[in-house]
Design a protein around this motif. Structure first.
Motif, PDB file in Angstrom:
ATOM      1  N   MET A   1      12.514  -7.103  -2.155  1.00 49.51           N
ATOM      2  CA  MET A   1      11.508  -7.394  -1.161  1.00 49.51           C
ATOM      3  C   MET A   1      10.500  -6.253  -1.095  1.00 49.51           C
ATOM      4  O   MET A   1      10.864  -5.086  -1.089  1.00 49.51           O
ATOM      5  N   ILE A   2       9.236  -6.605  -1.020  1.00 49.22           N
ATOM      6  CA  ILE A   2       8.158  -5.626  -0.983  1.00 49.22           C
ATOM      7  C   ILE A   2       7.900  -5.230   0.467  1.00 49.22           C
ATOM      8  O   ILE A   2       7.706  -6.079   1.333  1.00 49.22           O
ATOM      9  N   GLU A   3       7.902  -3.930   0.704  1.00 51.57           N
ATOM     10  CA  GLU A   3       7.628  -3.397   2.024  1.00 51.57           C
ATOM     11  C   GLU A   3       6.316  -2.622   1.960  1.00 51.57           C
ATOM     12  O   GLU A   3       6.139  -1.768   1.085  1.00 51.57           O
ATOM     13  N   LEU A   4       5.382  -2.923   2.854  1.00 49.22           N
ATOM     14  CA  LEU A   4       4.126  -2.186   2.947  1.00 49.22           C
ATOM     15  C   LEU A   4       4.233  -1.234   4.125  1.00 49.22           C
ATOM     16  O   LEU A   4       4.527  -1.653   5.248  1.00 49.22           O
ATOM     17  N   VAL A   5       4.004   0.060   3.845  1.00 46.59           N
ATOM     18  CA  VAL A   5       4.127   1.096   4.869  1.00 46.59           C
ATOM     19  C   VAL A   5       2.982   2.081   4.726  1.00 46.59           C
ATOM     20  O   VAL A   5       2.429   2.273   3.642  1.00 46.59           O
ATOM     21  N   LYS A   6       2.621   2.710   5.836  1.00 43.10           N
ATOM     22  CA  LYS A   6       1.616   3.763   5.788  1.00 43.10           C
ATOM     23  C   LYS A   6       2.239   4.995   5.127  1.00 43.10           C
ATOM     24  O   LYS A   6       3.422   5.292   5.307  1.00 43.10           O
ATOM     25  N   ALA A   7       1.431   5.698   4.347  1.00 38.20           N
ATOM     26  CA  ALA A   7       1.894   6.873   3.603  1.00 38.20           C
ATOM     27  C   ALA A   7       2.175   8.038   4.546  1.00 38.20           C
ATOM     28  O   ALA A   7       1.567   8.166   5.608  1.00 38.20           O
TER      29      ALA A   7
ATOM     30  N   LYS B   1       6.579  -0.481  -1.379  1.00 38.34           N
ATOM     31  CA  LYS B   1       7.884   0.023  -1.796  1.00 38.34           C
ATOM     32  C   LYS B   1       8.839  -1.138  -2.000  1.00 38.34           C
ATOM     33  O   LYS B   1       8.794  -2.132  -1.286  1.00 38.34           O
ATOM     34  N   VAL B   2       9.698  -0.981  -2.997  1.00 41.96           N
ATOM     35  CA  VAL B   2      10.779  -1.927  -3.258  1.00 41.96           C
ATOM     36  C   VAL B   2      12.067  -1.125  -3.229  1.00 41.96           C
ATOM     37  O   VAL B   2      12.228  -0.177  -4.018  1.00 41.96           O
ATOM     38  N   ASN B   3      12.945  -1.460  -2.313  1.00 42.46           N
ATOM     39  CA  ASN B   3      14.202  -0.722  -2.124  1.00 42.46           C
ATOM     40  C   ASN B   3      13.956   0.779  -1.988  1.00 42.46           C
ATOM     41  O   ASN B   3      14.667   1.594  -2.577  1.00 42.46           O
ATOM     42  N   GLY B   4      12.911   1.127  -1.265  1.00 40.89           N
ATOM     43  CA  GLY B   4      12.587   2.528  -1.021  1.00 40.89           C
ATOM     44  C   GLY B   4      11.829   3.215  -2.140  1.00 40.89           C
ATOM     45  O   GLY B   4      11.403   4.352  -1.995  1.00 40.89           O
ATOM     46  N   ARG B   5      11.640   2.528  -3.265  1.00 44.28           N
ATOM     47  CA  ARG B   5      10.935   3.105  -4.421  1.00 44.28           C
ATOM     48  C   ARG B   5       9.447   2.769  -4.337  1.00 44.28           C
ATOM     49  O   ARG B   5       9.076   1.599  -4.149  1.00 44.28           O
ATOM     50  N   LEU B   6       8.597   3.773  -4.503  1.00 43.16           N
ATOM     51  CA  LEU B   6       7.154   3.557  -4.528  1.00 43.16           C
ATOM     52  C   LEU B   6       6.774   2.786  -5.785  1.00 43.16           C
ATOM     53  O   LEU B   6       7.058   3.232  -6.897  1.00 43.16           O
TER      54      LEU B   6
ATOM     55  N   GLU C   1       3.472  -0.279 -13.654  1.00 42.53           N
ATOM     56  CA  GLU C   1       3.418  -1.274 -14.738  1.00 42.53           C
ATOM     57  C   GLU C   1       4.590  -2.237 -14.701  1.00 42.53           C
ATOM     58  O   GLU C   1       4.440  -3.421 -15.003  1.00 42.53           O
ATOM     59  N   ASP C   2       5.776  -1.771 -14.341  1.00 46.88           N
ATOM     60  CA  ASP C   2       6.962  -2.625 -14.290  1.00 46.88           C
ATOM     61  C   ASP C   2       6.903  -3.660 -13.168  1.00 46.88           C
ATOM     62  O   ASP C   2       7.709  -4.592 -13.147  1.00 46.88           O
ATOM     63  N   TYR C   3       5.982  -3.487 -12.239  1.00 45.96           N
ATOM     64  CA  TYR C   3       5.899  -4.383 -11.083  1.00 45.96           C
ATOM     65  C   TYR C   3       4.612  -5.199 -11.054  1.00 45.96           C
ATOM     66  O   TYR C   3       4.365  -5.930 -10.095  1.00 45.96           O
TER      67      TYR C   3
END
Length: 153
Positions: A1-7, A47-52, A75-77
């Motif tokens: 799941m894609i999570e959008l968060v402020k940096a 982020k996906v599973n906490g990964r940027l 690139e992988d996403y």
């Protein structure tokens, strides 16, 4: 799941790593860690599973004009609509902040932005302060192949 968060400031090293190859190729402008830190509130991360896996920034030029900058997706996403979600987030943010007219983008991928509703404009219509603060730092300046597009708020 894609999570959008402020940096956050702690995200800067991962952001710099993600964009490094695009900066080297001259696709995205180089922004120092200090410049990113100064503008950290402008950035939204995917982020996906906490990964940027992607990010972009919304830069406000004036009450009438904002700009989407530094859109990058790992690139992988790519092909998973992450870029589109980031752009939609920034467009909503521009509306919420009260930008009155346009959101500008300079890009090598005009078709991507056209699908979202951006319209191509002549680069001569870009505010002069944009050229002298950002474009002059580009490895391609003054011969620019980017396409300017705007989204009407």
């Amino acid at each position: 799941m894609i999570e959008l968060v402020k940096a956050k400031l702690a995200d800067i090293p991962a952001m710099q790593e993600l964009v490094a190859s695009e900066v080297k190729e001259g696709i995205i402008l180089d922004r120092s860690e200090d410049e990113v830190a100064t503008n950290i509130r402008s950035y939204v991360l995917a982020k996906v599973n906490g990964r940027l896996v992607g990010y972009t920034a919304l830069h406000i030029h004036s009450p009438r004009l904002a700009e989407i900058r530094s859109l990058i997706v790992d690139e992988d996403y790519r092909g998973r609509h992450i870029g589109q979600k980031l752009v939609q987030f920034t467009l909503e943010e521009a509306k919420d902040l009260g930008v009155k007219e346009d959101v500008l983008v300079l890009t090598y991928l005009p078709d991507f932005f056209a699908k979202i509703g951006f319209k191509e404009i002549n680069k001569e219509g870009i505010p002069e302060h944009k050229i002298w603060t950002d474009c002059i730092k580009c490895i391609h300046f003054p011969v620019c192949n980017e396409v300017a597009l705007v989204y009407k708020i």
